[in-house]
Design a protein around this motif. Structure first.
Motif, PDB file in Angstrom:
ATOM      1  N   GLY A  20       4.209  34.284  14.386  1.00  0.00           N
ATOM      2  CA  GLY A  20       3.746  33.046  13.779  1.00  0.00           C
ATOM      3  C   GLY A  20       4.870  32.333  13.045  1.00  0.00           C
TER       4      GLY A  20
ATOM      5  N   TRP B 148      10.240  24.925  15.186  1.00  0.00           N
ATOM      6  CA  TRP B 148       8.851  25.231  15.566  1.00  0.00           C
ATOM      7  C   TRP B 148       8.258  24.103  16.409  1.00  0.00           C
ATOM      8  CZ3 TRP B 148       4.980  28.756  15.593  1.00  0.00           C
ATOM      9  CH2 TRP B 148       3.657  28.285  15.674  1.00  0.00           C
TER      10      TRP B 148
ATOM     11  N   ASN C 273      -2.719  28.753  18.235  1.00  0.00           N
ATOM     12  CA  ASN C 273      -3.516  29.290  17.132  1.00  0.00           C
ATOM     13  C   ASN C 273      -2.828  29.066  15.799  1.00  0.00           C
ATOM     14  OD1 ASN C 273      -5.575  30.132  18.773  1.00  0.00           O
ATOM     15  ND2 ASN C 273      -5.041  32.292  18.722  1.00  0.00           N
ATOM     16  N   ASP C 274      -1.525  29.342  15.780  1.00  0.00           N
ATOM     17  CA  ASP C 274      -0.809  29.213  14.518  1.00  0.00           C
ATOM     18  C   ASP C 274      -0.663  27.757  14.103  1.00  0.00           C
ATOM     19  OD1 ASP C 274       0.231  31.545  12.966  1.00  0.00           O
ATOM     20  OD2 ASP C 274       1.928  30.183  12.693  1.00  0.00           O
ATOM     21  N   GLU C 275      -0.501  26.885  15.075  1.00  0.00           N
ATOM     22  CA  GLU C 275      -0.425  25.466  14.760  1.00  0.00           C
ATOM     23  C   GLU C 275      -1.751  24.973  14.186  1.00  0.00           C
ATOM     24  OE1 GLU C 275       1.866  23.499  14.328  1.00  0.00           O
ATOM     25  OE2 GLU C 275       1.154  21.463  14.571  1.00  0.00           O
TER      26      GLU C 275
ATOM     27  N   LEU D 283      -3.782  26.917  12.480  1.00  0.00           N
ATOM     28  CA  LEU D 283      -3.832  27.467  11.125  1.00  0.00           C
ATOM     29  C   LEU D 283      -3.166  26.490  10.166  1.00  0.00           C
ATOM     30  CD1 LEU D 283      -4.580  30.001   9.388  1.00  0.00           C
ATOM     31  CD2 LEU D 283      -2.259  30.803   9.794  1.00  0.00           C
ATOM     32  N   ASN D 284      -2.124  25.831  10.657  1.00  0.00           N
ATOM     33  CA  ASN D 284      -1.405  24.835   9.864  1.00  0.00           C
ATOM     34  C   ASN D 284      -1.986  23.428  10.004  1.00  0.00           C
ATOM     35  OD1 ASN D 284       1.024  26.211   8.569  1.00  0.00           O
ATOM     36  ND2 ASN D 284       1.182  26.934  10.674  1.00  0.00           N
TER      37      ASN D 284
ATOM     38  N   GLY E  16      -2.809  32.634   6.532  1.00  0.00           N
ATOM     39  CA  GLY E  16      -2.509  33.828   7.320  1.00  0.00           C
ATOM     40  C   GLY E  16      -1.913  34.925   6.453  1.00  0.00           C
TER      41      GLY E  16
ATOM     42  N   ASN F 183      -8.048  35.413  14.177  1.00  0.00           N
ATOM     43  CA  ASN F 183      -6.878  34.960  14.921  1.00  0.00           C
ATOM     44  C   ASN F 183      -5.609  35.618  14.400  1.00  0.00           C
ATOM     45  OD1 ASN F 183      -8.323  33.336  16.608  1.00  0.00           O
ATOM     46  ND2 ASN F 183      -7.767  31.412  15.629  1.00  0.00           N
ATOM     47  N   ASP F 184      -5.478  35.663  13.096  1.00  0.00           N
ATOM     48  CA  ASP F 184      -4.256  36.222  12.525  1.00  0.00           C
ATOM     49  C   ASP F 184      -4.187  37.738  12.742  1.00  0.00           C
ATOM     50  OD1 ASP F 184      -2.167  34.610  11.151  1.00  0.00           O
ATOM     51  OD2 ASP F 184      -2.156  36.350   9.818  1.00  0.00           O
TER      52      ASP F 184
ATOM     53  N   LEU G 209      -2.907  38.159  16.095  1.00  0.00           N
ATOM     54  CA  LEU G 209      -1.461  37.927  16.142  1.00  0.00           C
ATOM     55  C   LEU G 209      -0.732  39.211  15.775  1.00  0.00           C
ATOM     56  CD1 LEU G 209       0.772  35.731  16.480  1.00  0.00           C
ATOM     57  CD2 LEU G 209       0.656  35.391  14.022  1.00  0.00           C
TER      58      LEU G 209
END
Lengths: 214, 214
Positions: free
Chosen positions: A34, A65, A116-118, A120-121, B34, B116-117, B120
């Motif tokens: 991530g 990123w 997914n991480d994007e 989360l942000n 996260g 999700n995390d 990961l």
DNA sequence: CCAATAAGTAACCAACCAGTTATTTACATG
DNA sequence: CATGTAAATAACTGGTTGGTTACTTATTGG
């Protein structure tokens, strides 16, 4: 000017190679840990490049990123664009779209991890992306066309919202890949074997085509 | 011993309150940023507790993460357990399962973020959880029962794999919630309004019931 | 009121980490 | 081969962060 100065060419070639190595290393590191968990030093080490070059070429960790994200989108967009289903009967065309999506997703878990991480942000980086094009997804257009054709021909039920179907189609593949580890704790590992993926592909096609029956 | 020492009661009460505040603060912080992005100092501040108490009660950041995860699973499991659909006809029962899932997911985006995390991190924490119970999902059992009943009564098609259907059912809700930010960049924001959620719910029910038609 | 213990606090620390500075190396051209 | 410039490097820095230590406050039975 296809024939630029040889000096520039040569230097560009070396620089480009470094840029590419950094981008590939960043993709791996970001997908694995991530944005917050990734380490710039680790990216430099993976790329066999000096950390300074990352800042020279990409500006900051977050800019890197975004570059990685845009490249991942572009790669998927290119593959979606190469899809040609307009000659197929609606049901075959739809089946191909579903299969393509599951296979691409399974073959590119990094894309899933990045997405997914994007999210989360809160899509903060994509939103400030100048390459708005990165967000455009040919799959959606194709899906819309196939859906309209199938409806007109009486092959599909009426009144299906393309957006909803798109999200469902993508989601049933995405969730399977993204959550394979926690799903494995429930169902036992082995969800990513060839056999399991084939079974998932068949199910996804069944679901979409079954739903679309008039 | 329902009547323990009053001293222990009182102190436990204060301690428990602190524990709970920490857990709630950790849930918010972890869901927002996260595991890697969350800050222990920030959790302490949100909980209005001293950082030292986090370590006294939960051991480490990662152990706290696991506690939060287990509590989130437990909360969902409890709600799933309260579901009672055995008296309903198969199609109504299935519709209720789909609706429940979408609504719960939409109402608990923190659970989605945690899941999700954790994926990961390759489910590393859940795998070492002693509360294996945390992984058990009543929804799966219920789904299996409804599916079998519907098949027997001829209300559903035959040969549906409960695991595949479970993953699909959960996935079509999960993906919508988890990726609402990137989806918003494609479809325009407004995916989390009441109206949009109702539309998604209707679509999800349509997909599952449409697919299950014999 | 005082001892004993649980709960809570402030200040600290060493490792880490994104980003920089000063410097050296590689290379095409005159 | 000298020179200018792009590419690359090593060493450093200042702020951050998970975790700890030494200490204070609250509670209540005796």
């Amino acid at each position: 000017m296809p024939d630029t100065h040889p000096i520039a060419r040569k230097l560009d070639g070396r620089a480009d190679a470094t840029r590419r190595r950094i981008l590939e290393a960043a993709l791996a590191e970001f997908a694995e840990k991530g944005l917050a968990g990734a380490r710039v030093d680790e990216i430099a080490a993976r790329a066999d490049a000096n950390k300074r070059m990352i800042y020279a070429y990409y500006g900051s960790k977050e800019d890197l990123w975004l570059s990685v994200l845009e490249q991942a989108y572009t790669a998927k967009r290119d593959r979606e664009h190469a899809l040609d289903v307009q000659a197929l009967p609606p049901r075959d065309a739809m089946a191909k779209l579903v299969s393509f999506n599951l296979r691409y997703t399974a073959a590119h878990p990094e894309f899933v991890a990045l997405l997914n991480d994007e999210n989360l942000n809160r899509a903060a980086h994509l939103k400030r992306s100048e390459e708005v094009q990165a967000l455009y997804t040919p799959l959606l257009d194709t899906l819309r066309a196939v859906l309209a054709r199938g409806e007109a021909e009486g092959a599909f039920r009426r009144g299906v919202d393309p957006m909803q179907l798109y999200i469902t189609l993508v989601g049933i593949g995405h969730f399977y890949v993204a959550n394979s580890h926690t799903l494995s704790t429930i169902f036992g590992s082995g969800l990513t074997t060839k056999k399991a993926l084939a079974a998932r592909e068949a199910h996804c096609v069944d679901v979409v085509l079954g739903y679309l029956r008039p």
